[in-house]
Design a protein around this motif. Structure first.
Motif, PDB file in Angstrom:
ATOM      1  N   HIS A  68      34.047  36.975  49.497  1.00 39.16           N
ATOM      2  CA  HIS A  68      34.134  37.375  48.304  1.00 39.16           C
ATOM      3  C   HIS A  68      34.582  36.006  47.607  1.00 39.16           C
ATOM      4  CE1 HIS A  68      33.400  41.486  48.797  1.00 39.16           C
ATOM      5  NE2 HIS A  68      33.892  41.569  49.607  1.00 39.16           N
ATOM      6  N   ARG A  69      34.267  35.689  46.106  1.00 38.82           N
ATOM      7  CA  ARG A  69      34.660  34.534  45.484  1.00 38.82           C
ATOM      8  C   ARG A  69      35.051  35.279  44.135  1.00 38.82           C
ATOM      9  NH1 ARG A  69      29.671  32.108  47.456  1.00 38.82           N
ATOM     10  NH2 ARG A  69      30.437  30.406  48.645  1.00 38.82           N
ATOM     11  N   PHE A  70      36.269  34.743  44.008  1.00 39.92           N
ATOM     12  CA  PHE A  70      37.171  35.234  42.879  1.00 39.92           C
ATOM     13  C   PHE A  70      37.381  34.057  41.920  1.00 39.92           C
ATOM     14  CE2 PHE A  70      38.178  37.945  46.078  1.00 39.92           C
ATOM     15  CZ  PHE A  70      38.199  39.362  45.324  1.00 39.92           C
ATOM     16  N   TYR A  71      37.091  34.246  40.534  1.00 40.89           N
ATOM     17  CA  TYR A  71      36.969  33.073  39.842  1.00 40.89           C
ATOM     18  C   TYR A  71      38.090  33.394  38.661  1.00 40.89           C
ATOM     19  CZ  TYR A  71      32.320  31.284  41.326  1.00 40.89           C
ATOM     20  OH  TYR A  71      31.521  31.200  41.901  1.00 40.89           O
ATOM     21  N   SER A  72      38.857  32.344  38.329  1.00 37.95           N
ATOM     22  CA  SER A  72      39.860  32.180  37.301  1.00 37.95           C
ATOM     23  C   SER A  72      39.509  31.071  36.111  1.00 37.95           C
ATOM     24  CB  SER A  72      41.250  31.955  37.823  1.00 37.95           C
ATOM     25  OG  SER A  72      41.375  32.900  39.032  1.00 37.95           O
ATOM     26  N   LEU A  73      39.958  31.379  35.174  1.00 34.80           N
ATOM     27  CA  LEU A  73      39.897  30.658  33.729  1.00 34.80           C
ATOM     28  C   LEU A  73      40.612  29.137  34.097  1.00 34.80           C
ATOM     29  CD1 LEU A  73      38.448  30.320  31.040  1.00 34.80           C
ATOM     30  CD2 LEU A  73      40.781  31.328  30.138  1.00 34.80           C
ATOM     31  N   SER A  74      40.052  27.994  33.750  1.00 31.07           N
ATOM     32  CA  SER A  74      40.836  26.782  33.778  1.00 31.07           C
ATOM     33  C   SER A  74      40.516  26.367  32.310  1.00 31.07           C
ATOM     34  CB  SER A  74      40.247  25.664  34.915  1.00 31.07           C
ATOM     35  OG  SER A  74      40.305  26.335  36.203  1.00 31.07           O
ATOM     36  N   ALA A  75      41.369  26.462  31.296  1.00 33.61           N
ATOM     37  CA  ALA A  75      41.088  26.295  30.071  1.00 33.61           C
ATOM     38  C   ALA A  75      41.510  24.619  29.774  1.00 33.61           C
ATOM     39  CB  ALA A  75      41.971  26.957  29.151  1.00 33.61           C
ATOM     40  N   GLY A  76      42.003  23.840  30.540  1.00 35.51           N
ATOM     41  CA  GLY A  76      42.321  22.382  30.228  1.00 35.51           C
ATOM     42  C   GLY A  76      40.897  21.762  29.633  1.00 35.51           C
ATOM     43  N   PRO A  77      39.637  21.796  30.151  1.00 34.36           N
ATOM     44  CA  PRO A  77      38.605  21.064  29.274  1.00 34.36           C
ATOM     45  C   PRO A  77      38.583  21.412  27.821  1.00 34.36           C
ATOM     46  CG  PRO A  77      37.994  21.829  31.494  1.00 34.36           C
ATOM     47  CD  PRO A  77      39.404  22.432  31.193  1.00 34.36           C
ATOM     48  N   LEU A  78      39.096  22.865  27.537  1.00 37.93           N
ATOM     49  CA  LEU A  78      38.717  23.287  26.245  1.00 37.93           C
ATOM     50  C   LEU A  78      39.608  22.448  25.197  1.00 37.93           C
ATOM     51  CD1 LEU A  78      38.261  26.843  26.623  1.00 37.93           C
ATOM     52  CD2 LEU A  78      36.663  25.397  26.377  1.00 37.93           C
ATOM     53  N   ASP A  79      40.471  21.442  25.728  1.00 33.01           N
ATOM     54  CA  ASP A  79      41.453  20.608  24.809  1.00 33.01           C
ATOM     55  C   ASP A  79      40.315  19.730  24.070  1.00 33.01           C
ATOM     56  OD1 ASP A  79      43.715  21.962  25.813  1.00 33.01           O
ATOM     57  OD2 ASP A  79      44.229  20.393  27.219  1.00 33.01           O
ATOM     58  N   GLU A  80      39.414  19.304  24.701  1.00 31.90           N
ATOM     59  CA  GLU A  80      38.481  18.522  24.063  1.00 31.90           C
ATOM     60  C   GLU A  80      37.815  19.251  22.663  1.00 31.90           C
ATOM     61  OE1 GLU A  80      34.237  15.964  24.756  1.00 31.90           O
ATOM     62  OE2 GLU A  80      35.548  16.773  26.422  1.00 31.90           O
ATOM     63  N   VAL A  81      37.573  20.343  22.894  1.00 25.91           N
ATOM     64  CA  VAL A  81      37.155  21.080  21.748  1.00 25.91           C
ATOM     65  C   VAL A  81      38.104  21.554  20.744  1.00 25.91           C
ATOM     66  CG1 VAL A  81      35.857  23.463  21.180  1.00 25.91           C
ATOM     67  CG2 VAL A  81      35.434  22.248  23.526  1.00 25.91           C
ATOM     68  N   ASP A  82      39.187  21.551  21.261  1.00 24.94           N
ATOM     69  CA  ASP A  82      40.445  21.898  20.233  1.00 24.94           C
ATOM     70  C   ASP A  82      40.659  20.792  19.451  1.00 24.94           C
ATOM     71  OD1 ASP A  82      42.358  23.895  19.244  1.00 24.94           O
ATOM     72  OD2 ASP A  82      43.747  22.653  20.418  1.00 24.94           O
ATOM     73  N   GLU A  83      40.632  19.373  20.249  1.00 28.86           N
ATOM     74  CA  GLU A  83      41.105  18.263  19.270  1.00 28.86           C
ATOM     75  C   GLU A  83      39.946  17.999  18.246  1.00 28.86           C
ATOM     76  OE1 GLU A  83      41.557  15.254  22.638  1.00 28.86           O
ATOM     77  OE2 GLU A  83      43.171  16.146  23.377  1.00 28.86           O
ATOM     78  N   TRP A  84      38.885  18.162  18.618  1.00 27.42           N
ATOM     79  CA  TRP A  84      37.562  17.935  17.866  1.00 27.42           C
ATOM     80  C   TRP A  84      37.539  18.967  16.601  1.00 27.42           C
ATOM     81  CZ3 TRP A  84      33.455  20.841  16.084  1.00 27.42           C
ATOM     82  CH2 TRP A  84      32.331  19.931  15.530  1.00 27.42           C
TER      83      TRP A  84
END
Length: 135
Positions: A68-84
């Protein structure tokens, strides 16, 4: 690595991110592919394809337990969207303040309540439509 805006442009990937956010807020340490498949009503290959794109963009992390694979959110890359996005929001907020400043307090409050309700209803309708008709 793919451009973050291209990655989040896809509605299914945004839905997956929302599922992972909701589950992490609920205290879960990860979400299985089968849980995502069930919530989206999409096929397992489709979900896996989108998870691969999200993984390559570093928006999700994966933890393996047996088969089984369990996925979790890693929101760090969304900082680029936020900055824009923030400069645009600041401009809109300033314009809204000028508009609201000319209204009586009760009218400004009513406009805010109606606007939020309309946005919420639109979001709920779109989600229901997509779940019923598929992507």
């Amino acid at each position: 690595m793919a451009d973050i805006f291209d990655v989040i442009a896809d509605g299914t990937r945004r839905d997956i991110l929302q599922i992972l956010l909701d589950r992490s807020t609920a205290g879960e340490r990860g979400t299985s592919v089968s849980q995502i498949v069930h919530e989206l009503g999409a096929s397992q290959p489709t979900v896996s394809k989108h998870l691969k794109v999200l993984r390559e963009a570093h928006l999700v992390s994966v933890r393996e337990e047996g088969q089984h694979r369990f996925y979790s959110l890693s929101a760090g890359p969304l900082d680029e969207v936020d900055e824009w996005l923030v400069p645009f929001l600041d401009d809109v907020a300033a314009a809204d303040e000028e508009t609201v400043a000319g209204l009586p307090d009760s009218a400004a409050h009513a406009a805010d309540v109606v606007g939020r309700a309309a946005a919420s209803a639109k979001h709920a309708w779109e989600n229901a439509w997509w779940k019923r008709n598929g992507r």
